[in-house]
Design a protein around this motif. Structure first.
Motif, PDB file in Angstrom:
ATOM      1  N   SER A  49       0.791  -1.225   0.063  1.00 13.80           N
ATOM      2  CA  SER A  49       0.205  -0.035   0.126  1.00 13.80           C
ATOM      3  C   SER A  49       0.901   1.222   0.162  1.00 13.80           C
ATOM      4  CB  SER A  49      -0.929  -0.015   1.103  1.00 13.80           C
ATOM      5  OG  SER A  49      -1.358   1.091   1.175  1.00 13.80           O
ATOM      6  N   VAL A  50       0.317   2.577  -0.914  1.00 14.91           N
ATOM      7  CA  VAL A  50       1.004   3.484  -0.629  1.00 14.91           C
ATOM      8  C   VAL A  50       1.064   4.445   0.558  1.00 14.91           C
ATOM      9  CG1 VAL A  50      -1.264   4.932  -1.318  1.00 14.91           C
ATOM     10  CG2 VAL A  50       1.015   5.823  -2.002  1.00 14.91           C
ATOM     11  N   ILE A  51       0.190   3.805   1.668  1.00 12.10           N
ATOM     12  CA  ILE A  51       0.403   4.095   3.026  1.00 12.10           C
ATOM     13  C   ILE A  51       1.830   3.930   3.711  1.00 12.10           C
ATOM     14  CG2 ILE A  51      -0.456   3.752   5.364  1.00 12.10           C
ATOM     15  CD1 ILE A  51      -3.159   3.214   3.995  1.00 12.10           C
ATOM     16  N   PHE A  52       2.318   2.623   3.419  1.00 12.22           N
ATOM     17  CA  PHE A  52       3.613   2.523   3.767  1.00 12.22           C
ATOM     18  C   PHE A  52       4.768   2.914   3.281  1.00 12.22           C
ATOM     19  CE2 PHE A  52       0.325  -0.911   4.880  1.00 12.22           C
ATOM     20  CZ  PHE A  52       0.259  -0.510   6.353  1.00 12.22           C
ATOM     21  N   THR A  53       4.600   3.790   2.407  1.00  9.95           N
ATOM     22  CA  THR A  53       6.008   4.519   1.979  1.00  9.95           C
ATOM     23  C   THR A  53       5.613   6.148   2.129  1.00  9.95           C
ATOM     24  OG1 THR A  53       4.895   4.860  -0.138  1.00  9.95           O
ATOM     25  CG2 THR A  53       6.571   3.038  -0.024  1.00  9.95           C
ATOM     26  N   ASP A  54       4.777   6.397   3.115  1.00 12.41           N
ATOM     27  CA  ASP A  54       4.450   7.472   3.687  1.00 12.41           C
ATOM     28  C   ASP A  54       4.335   8.474   2.491  1.00 12.41           C
ATOM     29  OD1 ASP A  54       4.266   6.786   6.201  1.00 12.41           O
ATOM     30  OD2 ASP A  54       6.367   7.309   6.934  1.00 12.41           O
ATOM     31  N   SER A  55       3.889   8.147   1.547  1.00 10.22           N
ATOM     32  CA  SER A  55       3.642   9.161   0.268  1.00 10.22           C
ATOM     33  C   SER A  55       2.425  10.160   0.318  1.00 10.22           C
ATOM     34  CB  SER A  55       3.706   8.429  -1.050  1.00 10.22           C
ATOM     35  OG  SER A  55       5.078   7.602  -0.983  1.00 10.22           O
ATOM     36  N   ILE A  56       1.742  10.325   1.452  1.00 13.81           N
ATOM     37  CA  ILE A  56       0.640  11.302   1.179  1.00 13.81           C
ATOM     38  C   ILE A  56      -0.345  10.827   0.132  1.00 13.81           C
ATOM     39  CG2 ILE A  56      -0.078  13.642   1.329  1.00 13.81           C
ATOM     40  CD1 ILE A  56       3.052  14.439   1.630  1.00 13.81           C
ATOM     41  N   PRO A  57      -0.967   9.703   0.554  1.00 13.06           N
ATOM     42  CA  PRO A  57      -2.031   9.167  -0.314  1.00 13.06           C
ATOM     43  C   PRO A  57      -3.020  10.086  -0.782  1.00 13.06           C
ATOM     44  CG  PRO A  57      -1.785   7.621   1.280  1.00 13.06           C
ATOM     45  CD  PRO A  57      -0.925   8.861   1.768  1.00 13.06           C
ATOM     46  N   ILE A  58      -3.588  11.164  -0.243  1.00 12.14           N
ATOM     47  CA  ILE A  58      -4.385  12.191  -0.563  1.00 12.14           C
ATOM     48  C   ILE A  58      -4.187  12.889  -1.710  1.00 12.14           C
ATOM     49  CG2 ILE A  58      -3.668  14.016   0.843  1.00 12.14           C
ATOM     50  CD1 ILE A  58      -6.684  14.549   1.655  1.00 12.14           C
ATOM     51  N   LEU A  59      -2.893  12.835  -2.238  1.00  6.74           N
ATOM     52  CA  LEU A  59      -2.271  13.607  -3.275  1.00  6.74           C
ATOM     53  C   LEU A  59      -2.020  12.571  -4.337  1.00  6.74           C
ATOM     54  CD1 LEU A  59      -0.168  16.706  -1.796  1.00  6.74           C
ATOM     55  CD2 LEU A  59      -2.667  16.576  -2.629  1.00  6.74           C
ATOM     56  N   ALA A  60      -1.304  11.261  -3.810  1.00  6.48           N
ATOM     57  CA  ALA A  60      -0.846  10.514  -4.832  1.00  6.48           C
ATOM     58  C   ALA A  60      -2.059   9.830  -5.559  1.00  6.48           C
ATOM     59  CB  ALA A  60      -0.296   9.411  -3.793  1.00  6.48           C
ATOM     60  N   ILE A  61      -3.257   9.589  -5.017  1.00  2.00           N
ATOM     61  CA  ILE A  61      -4.399   9.196  -5.717  1.00  2.00           C
ATOM     62  C   ILE A  61      -4.750  10.100  -6.745  1.00  2.00           C
ATOM     63  CG2 ILE A  61      -6.681   8.478  -5.644  1.00  2.00           C
ATOM     64  CD1 ILE A  61      -5.172   6.439  -4.156  1.00  2.00           C
ATOM     65  N   PRO A  62      -4.884  11.437  -6.819  1.00  2.00           N
ATOM     66  CA  PRO A  62      -5.344  12.412  -7.803  1.00  2.00           C
ATOM     67  C   PRO A  62      -3.972  12.234  -8.797  1.00  2.00           C
ATOM     68  CG  PRO A  62      -5.782  13.407  -5.656  1.00  2.00           C
ATOM     69  CD  PRO A  62      -4.935  12.055  -5.495  1.00  2.00           C
ATOM     70  N   LEU A  63      -3.055  12.226  -8.314  1.00  2.00           N
ATOM     71  CA  LEU A  63      -1.796  12.208  -9.168  1.00  2.00           C
ATOM     72  C   LEU A  63      -1.719  11.038 -10.079  1.00  2.00           C
ATOM     73  CD1 LEU A  63       0.990  13.509 -10.214  1.00  2.00           C
ATOM     74  CD2 LEU A  63       2.163  11.900  -8.422  1.00  2.00           C
ATOM     75  N   LYS A  64      -2.179   9.990  -9.689  1.00  2.00           N
ATOM     76  CA  LYS A  64      -2.045   8.769 -10.554  1.00  2.00           C
ATOM     77  C   LYS A  64      -3.449   8.762 -11.386  1.00  2.00           C
ATOM     78  CE  LYS A  64      -2.487   3.742 -10.200  1.00  2.00           C
ATOM     79  NZ  LYS A  64      -2.240   2.484  -9.239  1.00  2.00           N
ATOM     80  N   LEU A  65      -4.375   9.351 -10.822  1.00  2.00           N
ATOM     81  CA  LEU A  65      -5.701   9.542 -11.759  1.00  2.00           C
ATOM     82  C   LEU A  65      -5.551  10.331 -13.028  1.00  2.00           C
ATOM     83  CD1 LEU A  65      -8.848   8.531 -11.875  1.00  2.00           C
ATOM     84  CD2 LEU A  65      -9.101  10.744 -10.645  1.00  2.00           C
ATOM     85  N   PHE A  66      -4.797  11.521 -12.899  1.00  2.00           N
ATOM     86  CA  PHE A  66      -4.354  12.213 -14.002  1.00  2.00           C
ATOM     87  C   PHE A  66      -2.839  12.129 -14.396  1.00  2.00           C
ATOM     88  CE2 PHE A  66      -7.678  14.577 -11.321  1.00  2.00           C
ATOM     89  CZ  PHE A  66      -8.634  14.680 -12.519  1.00  2.00           C
ATOM     90  N   GLY A  67      -2.380  10.965 -14.141  1.00  2.00           N
ATOM     91  CA  GLY A  67      -0.917  10.724 -14.463  1.00  2.00           C
ATOM     92  C   GLY A  67      -0.712  10.863 -16.016  1.00  2.00           C
ATOM     93  N   MET A  68      -1.767  10.523 -16.918  1.00  2.00           N
ATOM     94  CA  MET A  68      -1.324  10.500 -18.230  1.00  2.00           C
ATOM     95  C   MET A  68      -1.202  11.873 -18.830  1.00  2.00           C
ATOM     96  SD  MET A  68      -5.327   9.780 -19.855  1.00  2.00           S
ATOM     97  CE  MET A  68      -5.544   8.183 -18.520  1.00  2.00           C
ATOM     98  N   PHE A  69      -1.779  12.814 -18.118  1.00  2.00           N
ATOM     99  CA  PHE A  69      -1.490  14.272 -18.476  1.00  2.00           C
ATOM    100  C   PHE A  69      -0.288  14.829 -17.891  1.00  2.00           C
ATOM    101  CE2 PHE A  69      -5.911  13.217 -18.310  1.00  2.00           C
ATOM    102  CZ  PHE A  69      -6.618  13.191 -19.479  1.00  2.00           C
ATOM    103  N   LEU A  70       0.434  14.181 -17.159  1.00  2.00           N
ATOM    104  CA  LEU A  70       1.454  14.745 -16.521  1.00  2.00           C
ATOM    105  C   LEU A  70       2.966  14.194 -16.924  1.00  2.00           C
ATOM    106  CD1 LEU A  70      -0.004  14.519 -13.004  1.00  2.00           C
ATOM    107  CD2 LEU A  70       0.338  16.548 -14.196  1.00  2.00           C
ATOM    108  N   PRO A  71       3.825  14.986 -16.728  1.00  2.00           N
ATOM    109  CA  PRO A  71       5.099  14.556 -17.045  1.00  2.00           C
ATOM    110  C   PRO A  71       5.646  13.074 -16.208  1.00  2.00           C
ATOM    111  CG  PRO A  71       5.439  16.432 -16.019  1.00  2.00           C
ATOM    112  CD  PRO A  71       4.032  16.282 -16.061  1.00  2.00           C
ATOM    113  N   ASP A  72       6.742  12.419 -16.566  1.00  2.00           N
ATOM    114  CA  ASP A  72       7.160  11.205 -15.897  1.00  2.00           C
ATOM    115  C   ASP A  72       7.530  11.758 -14.474  1.00  2.00           C
ATOM    116  OD1 ASP A  72       6.374   9.527 -18.001  1.00  2.00           O
ATOM    117  OD2 ASP A  72       8.501   9.579 -18.812  1.00  2.00           O
TER     118      ASP A  72
END
Length: 550
Positions: free
Chosen positions: A79-102
């Motif tokens: 889970s993204v929880i266990f890398t302390d990657s702030i899931p509340i922002l990681a989820i939207p980032l993944k959702l719109f990842g196709m429009f964002l740079p690598d």
């Protein structure tokens, strides 16, 4: 015109938010706000863990629960929880990842918003107490520059969101002045969003929602089932998000050793740990007691002493009466203090007394481990108390005292503020380990996986390999997680039961001589600075590989 603005109390929290934004920029600059600037996040320990965790999560295919990924402990789902990657922002980032740079980061913006909300909720709390607007805005600076928050910012970035604690205190204070349905909903939303930021904040805020229910019962002098609804929505909101983010689906293992090593030392309010120009670092029982870092700062220490004297003389004149809302707040502070010092109460390098902890409780608590962090609510209660009480001296005297203490506070921690500004003011360029070799190797053959073959807790090496895997679009079988992942160590022993695959790159430490000798007939080795790299001798068609590197 200015009079119109400063008399409008609805604008005060916005001023607090703006103050937090300005102070963030003064301390950290604006470079970290660039979402395409990522090199400052690499080679930085836990900060690198957070960034890589977010990137690998966003690069993986969608799964359910939605917070799962199989990229970092392949093929185990984590889970993204266990890398302390702030899931509340990681989820939207993944959702719109196709429009964002690598390469894309949100940690700078998260830090900016955290300091803004720190000021916002500080002012909201002062408004409840009807504190003068000048004392309110000056007092908010103490909370925006809290050493315990600055200590975490861009180290354990998600833990820099300590405005969550202030939000919980604010809701606690509004228990009798907010509509019941709205109050219940807000606690549910807080529980939900806490898990999307960092799970440690869940127990840090729990006793505030419990305290609000107790207050309701005391003041109404009766018990109604719906009084407990805020607790229910808070817990259910957290459980729901933990489930959605894959917390229950990951094979994370807690560790109970934190009860002693990561606890709060009774000298921590005065132990600067390099945060002060005026007070030296003090001794502690364990080096890991930095988790209980709670340095107040010379300015706040002076402010507290003054306020204690004010209260002492007020009590002597029988002019003070403690209401239930304040008494329960004191009890909450005591509870968090006891949790933070558990199980061995220590002062300096001396252990004073050990509190027996039942095994069942120890196993449950193992998930949170670093008990010292639970001193943070106490820290905020102490500072809020001092700013609230200073108005008892009168507005003019209170402002003068507060300004003096604030100047002293900023001077005391100024070296740390300068060092953070110096670190992030320059443009950082991360140098990948043996990058030329990896470029040539990944061009030679289409690899899919990096298989790490050492089980020691080599955090820096795991993170180096994680950065390489991200750059060259590879998975890894081992990574640095916030909690140990069950089965991940077995991943590192894959060569014991499986022949090498041509799509995998096997990584060893030079000292693993026996393992290297065992696989010398199936792997071709390349000796680098930190690692020994092995790839299969044969290609898919059975021919011997011809990759060479000098």
């Amino acid at each position: 015109m200015f009079e119109m603005y400063y008399k409008d109390k609805a604008l005060y929290p916005i001023w607090g938010f703006a103050t937090g934004i300005v102070i963030f920029i003064i301390i950290y600059g604006v470079k970290v706000l660039n979402p395409l600037y990522v090199d400052w996040l690499l080679g930085r320990g836990d900060l690198t863990q957070h960034y890589l965790g977010a990137q690998f999560f966003c690069r993986s295919n969608w799964m359910f629960p939605i917070g799962l990924s199989d990229q970092l402990a392949y093929p185990i789902k984590t889970s993204v929880i266990f890398t302390d990657s702030i899931p509340i922002l990681a989820i939207p980032l993944k959702l719109f990842g196709m429009f964002l740079p690598d390469n894309f980061q949100y940690f700078g913006v998260f830090g900016l918003l955290s300091m803004g909300f720190q000021g916002y909720f500080a002012v909201k709390i002062f408004n409840i107490w009807k504190i003068d607007w000048r004392i309110t805005l000056i007092g908010s600076v103490f909370l925006i520059t809290a050493p315990i928050m600055l200590y975490r910012m861009f180290k354990h970035t998600s833990l820099g969101a300590q405005w969550i604690i202030l939000a919980a205190i604010y809701l606690y204070l509004r228990y009798d002045s907010m509509e019941n349905m709205k109050f219940i909903l807000y606690w549910g939303l807080l529980g939900f969003f806490i898990i999307g930021i960092h799970t440690y904040f869940f127990p840090m805020c729990f006793f505030f929602v419990l305290g609000s229910v107790v207050n309701k019962i005391i003041n109404e002098e009766k018990i109604r089932i719906y009084y407990f609804a805020p607790i229910v929505t808070y817990v259910l909101g957290a459980i729901l998000n933990f489930w959605l983010l894959g917390g229950f689906s990951s094979k994370a293992i807690g560790g109970a050793d934190g009860f002693k090593a990561y606890s709060f030392n009774l000298n921590s309010f005065f132990n600067s740990r390099g945060f002060s120009r005026l007070i030296p670092q003090l001794d502690s029982v364990s080096d890991f007691q930095h988790e209980g870092f709670a340095y107040l700062g010379v300015g706040i220490i002076c402010l507290l002493i003054i306020c204690i004297f004010v209260d002492f003389f007020t009590i002597n004149k029988n002019k003070i009466k403690i209401q239930s809302i304040d008494l329960i707040l004191i009890c909450i502070g005591v509870i968090y203090l006891l949790i933070a010092v558990s199980p061995v109460i220590s002062f300096g390098d001396k252990e004073l007394i050990e509190i027996p902890i039942p095994q069942v409780f120890s196993e449950i608590w193992a998930f949170f481990r670093a008990t010292g962090r639970f001193i943070w609510p106490v820290w905020y209660l102490l500072v809020l108390y001092s700013i609230r009480k200073i108005q008892k001296l009168g507005i003019k005297i209170g402002i003068a005292v507060l300004v003096g203490c604030m100047i002293l506070q900023i001077f005391d921690i100024s070296n740390v503020l300068k060092s953070r500004n110096k670190w992030l003011a320059k443009t950082i360029v991360y140098k990948y380990t043996d990058d030329e070799f990896w470029q040539q190797l990944t061009q030679y053959r289409k690899f899919k996986h990096i298989c790490i073959s050492f089980t020691d807790y080599e955090i820096s090496k795991w993170l180096k390999l994680g950065a390489i895997a991200l750059k060259y679009d590879l998975t890894t079988n081992a990574f640095y997680f916030a909690r140990e992942i069950d089965g991940m160590r077995d991943n590192t022993e894959v060569l014991k039961w499986q022949e090498p695959n041509e799509d995998s790159i096997y990584v060893f430490l030079p000292e693993q001589i026996e393992l290297l000798e065992d696989n010398m007939h199936s792997l071709r080795y390349y000796y680098l600075k930190d690692f020994v790299i092995g790839i299969s001798w044969l290609e898919k068609d059975g021919t011997v590989n011809n990759f060479s590197y000098e």
